[in-house]
Design an enzyme around this catalytic site. Structure first.
Site, PDB file in Angstrom:
ATOM      1  N   SER A  12      25.054 -15.864 -39.085  1.00  0.00           N
ATOM      2  CA  SER A  12      25.136 -15.879 -40.551  1.00  0.00           C
ATOM      3  C   SER A  12      26.356 -15.123 -41.081  1.00  0.00           C
ATOM      4  O   SER A  12      26.286 -14.429 -42.094  1.00  0.00           O
ATOM      5  CB  SER A  12      23.849 -15.296 -41.140  1.00  0.00           C
ATOM      6  N   ALA A  45      34.826  -6.854 -42.563  1.00  0.00           N
ATOM      7  CA  ALA A  45      36.255  -7.162 -42.659  1.00  0.00           C
ATOM      8  C   ALA A  45      36.857  -6.457 -43.869  1.00  0.00           C
ATOM      9  O   ALA A  45      36.286  -6.482 -44.960  1.00  0.00           O
ATOM     10  CB  ALA A  45      36.462  -8.668 -42.748  1.00  0.00           C
ATOM     11  N   GLN A  46      38.005  -5.860 -43.670  1.00  0.00           N
ATOM     12  CA  GLN A  46      38.586  -5.062 -44.753  1.00  0.00           C
ATOM     13  C   GLN A  46      39.815  -5.719 -45.362  1.00  0.00           C
ATOM     14  O   GLN A  46      39.860  -6.062 -46.531  1.00  0.00           O
ATOM     15  CB  GLN A  46      38.983  -3.684 -44.202  1.00  0.00           C
ATOM     16  N   GLY A  47      40.852  -5.888 -44.491  1.00  0.00           N
ATOM     17  CA  GLY A  47      42.195  -6.233 -44.962  1.00  0.00           C
ATOM     18  C   GLY A  47      42.236  -7.456 -45.840  1.00  0.00           C
ATOM     19  O   GLY A  47      42.748  -7.428 -46.963  1.00  0.00           O
ATOM     20  N   GLU A 113      50.266  -7.332 -43.673  1.00  0.00           N
ATOM     21  CA  GLU A 113      49.792  -6.596 -42.492  1.00  0.00           C
ATOM     22  C   GLU A 113      50.765  -6.842 -41.348  1.00  0.00           C
ATOM     23  O   GLU A 113      51.746  -7.584 -41.482  1.00  0.00           O
ATOM     24  CB  GLU A 113      48.370  -7.050 -42.125  1.00  0.00           C
ATOM     25  N   ASP A 220      26.824 -13.289 -27.478  1.00  0.00           N
ATOM     26  CA  ASP A 220      25.695 -14.147 -27.085  1.00  0.00           C
ATOM     27  C   ASP A 220      26.084 -15.631 -26.976  1.00  0.00           C
ATOM     28  O   ASP A 220      25.698 -16.317 -26.035  1.00  0.00           O
ATOM     29  CB  ASP A 220      24.540 -14.011 -28.091  1.00  0.00           C
ATOM     30  N   HIS A 349      38.243  -4.834 -30.953  1.00  0.00           N
ATOM     31  CA  HIS A 349      38.121  -5.339 -32.323  1.00  0.00           C
ATOM     32  C   HIS A 349      37.827  -6.832 -32.388  1.00  0.00           C
ATOM     33  O   HIS A 349      37.000  -7.275 -33.176  1.00  0.00           O
ATOM     34  CB  HIS A 349      39.434  -5.031 -33.033  1.00  0.00           C
ATOM     35  N   ARG A 384      45.932 -12.246 -31.794  1.00  0.00           N
ATOM     36  CA  ARG A 384      45.676 -12.767 -33.144  1.00  0.00           C
ATOM     37  C   ARG A 384      46.530 -12.050 -34.189  1.00  0.00           C
ATOM     38  O   ARG A 384      46.603 -10.819 -34.220  1.00  0.00           O
ATOM     39  CB  ARG A 384      44.207 -12.559 -33.493  1.00  0.00           C
TER      40      ARG A 384
END
Ligand code: FAD
Ligand code: SIN
Length: 526
Positions: A12, A45-47, A113, A220, A349, A384
């Site tokens: 979700s 998630a922040q950025g 970033e 999982d 991360h 990434r």
């Protein structure tokens, strides 16, 4: 209780919920999630979320930055797909109620970033993921075609194997018929048959000791697909975020967003000296793999546990306005970031690899779509680019919806799948057996398969993990199912996949850095 549903969505976060909302316009959707709906990486998630929005930014520049960061391993088609479909995906998120920050002129405020040549990150303060999750959860809750099963743990996906047929990696037409799901409150396993199954189970951070990921990130989905003989790839590329807050004993490690470096924060040693220009011309804003390795190197030289991130030169009120969450968190442990440097160290991360999927998010197993961090679309390659994952999840959710919805009418439920077999299992008498294996697994992965690796370390890790694998499989066949046991089993499988794929490497590339091979970095640095 056994169930039948058109679309079974496992997970979700942004990937699962974005898909569910699209699919629900065309059929019945069941969402299964192992905690409360918002317990997911997305919520942390922040950025922000990448999207080319205004000139002078262009699709070409975003594509170029992603390819450079991915160190030659990206699939250019996936990169082009995500970058060019990003504006449409952002529009959809806004339609669902997500609010991105705007300037006083009413334009989106774009942040920058590491590794980005332009400011192209839409955000909501330093709480972008929580804002996305809030909006999507609220839409899902009010949709009449969506049923949400919280505290339900997907154990395995259903294939021909469950009909008693031999399924191997070479079986050409493996199909997914749904999943076995453990109701964590009632401790019983039900069978959910589905015409289309979507795995969106997020990341793997908890296989490492220090991680920014919440406790649900245990790989999982990747493990389930591996057991079902599906294809995974690029698992050796585990991204360590360079700047997690150094606060011993706290788990998950609180993130200090890279957007803060985009805002001018500088990495420094304890003596106040900047060090990143020794390693890369972009300094503190170099790609993440370079920054994490550079910090790791400096910590090895100094013997310290952390370096510092310094934002004290910026206007205090500006800092607080842009990073209210980080400001509040640091203050709660006695650090006023407008006056003092922040102690930071790297933490696991993001998993750049995962279940291999095509441009529609379809895995090698038919009727099984895999989205978000669990998938490997080819976008990230060996490393990434910051803030490229939320947008990847949103774009591929749309691709998968477009591809799977028209197939619904031609797919029938596979009703010959047997119910879960409880026979021969007993309740565990000593939980310490599970807990100890969990700790050992984290130690092995952190010490031997972390930021810097070597052939010797990988061989050691492989042998040690093999012992844990055997012991855990034995527990799995004899003990009553529990979330802890299933997660441990999955994390060991994921660790195995990382080591196996890392051992095949004969060069250092992107996030896979081995002392045995010299670094070939496209930028020619480090
Ligand atoms: P998730 O959001 O992790 O959702 C996975 C869901 O699957 C969860 O609901 C979980 O409970 C459920 N689940 C897992 N296993 C099972 C199971 N067996 N049975 C049932 N349910 C299960 N990316 C960006 O692009 N920009 C950022 O600014 C950014 N900041 C980040 C900051 C932090 C601290 C972290 C940890 C990550 C950040 N990322 C960022 C990465 C990004 O958040 C994730 O890659 C993305 O949110 C993954 O979304 P997802 O839907 O694939 O998975
Ligand atoms: C961050 O805010 O630094 C995280 C961004 C990301 O992981 O994409």
């Amino acid at each position: 209780m056994n169930r039948e549903t058109d679309f079974l969505v496992i997970g979700s976060g942004v990937a699962g919920l974005s898909y569910a909302l699209r699919a629900a316009e065309h059929g019945r959707v069941t969402i299964v999630t192992k905690g409360e709906m918002q317990e997911c990486n997305t919520n942390y998630a922040q950025g922000g979320i990448c999207c080319v929005t205004y000139p002078p930014d262009t699709f070409e520049k975003h594509i170029h930055d992603t390819l450079v960061c991915g160190a030659g391993v990206c699939d250019p088609k996936a990169v082009e797909l995500v970058v060019t479909h990003a504006p449409e995906a952002i529009k959809e998120l806004v339609k669902q109620g997500v609010k991105f920050d705007k300037t006083s002129e009413g334009k989106y405020e774009l942040a920058r970033e590491g590794g980005h040549s332009e400011s192209r990150i839409l955000h909501h303060k330093d709480l972008t993921g929580a804002e996305i999750e809030r909006a999507l959860v609220s839409q899902v809750k009010r949709h009449p075609n969506i049923e949400v099963l919280e505290h339900h743990f997907a154990v395995d996906i259903l294939t021909q194997h469950h009909l008693g047929k031999l399924v191997t990696k070479h079986t050409p037409d493996i199909k997914c018929f749904g999943a076995y799901v453990l109701d964590l409150k009632k401790s019983c396993v039900s069978k959910i048959l589905a015409k289309v199954t979507v795995l969106a189970t997020g990341g793997v951070g908890n296989i490492y000791h220090a991680t920014t990921n919440p406790s649900v990130a245990t790989g999982d989905g990747i493990a389930m697909v591996h057991r079902a003989k599906g294809v995974t790839e690029n698992m050796e590329f585990i991204q360590f975020h360079p700047t997690a807050l150094y606060n011993p004993g706290e788990r998950p490690n609180f993130l200090i967003s890279e957007a803060m470096r985009g805002f001018g924060a500088i990495l420094k040693l304890r003596n106040g000296k900047e060090f990143m220009h020794k390693y890369h011309h972009m300094g503190s804003l170099a790609p993440r793999d370079v920054v994490a390795r550079s910090i790791d190197n400096e910590l090895k030289i100094s013997g310290e546990d952390y370096v510092y991130l310094d934002i004290t030169h910026r206007d205090p009120q500006d800092v607080i306005n842009h990073f209210p969450n980080i400001y509040k968190k640091c203050l709660s442990i006695g650090i006023d970031i407008t006056k003092e440097m922040i102690p930071v160290s790297p933490a696991a991360h993001y998993c750049c690899g995962g279940v291999k999927v095509d441009c529609n998010g379809l895995s090698s197993i038919d009727r099984l779509y895999v989205l978000g961090e669990t998938s490997c679309t080819g976008l990230h390659g060996a490393n990434r680019l910051a803030s490229n994952s939320l947008i990847e999840a949103a774009v591929y959710a749309s691709q998968a919806a477009k591809h799977s919805i028209p197939r619904l009418s031609e797919i029938k439920f596979e009703r010959n799948i047997p119910d879960w077999d409880y026979e021969g299992t007993t309740n565990p008498e000593e939980l310490v057996l599970i807990i100890q294996n969990y700790k050992e697994m984290q130690q092995i992965m952190s010490n031997y398969v972390g930021i810097v690796r070597s052939n010797l370390r990988l061989d050691r890790a492989f042998k040690r993990l093999e012992i844990l694998y055997q012991e855990t499989e034995e527990m799995y066949t004899t003990l009553t199912l529990s979330r802890d046991l299933c997660e441990l089993r999955n994390m060991i499988t994921v660790g195995y996949l990382i080591i196996k794929q890392a051992r095949r490497m004969t060069q250092s590339v992107g996030l896979h850095y081995s002392l045995d091979y010299p670094m070939v970095q496209p930028s020619g640095e480090m």
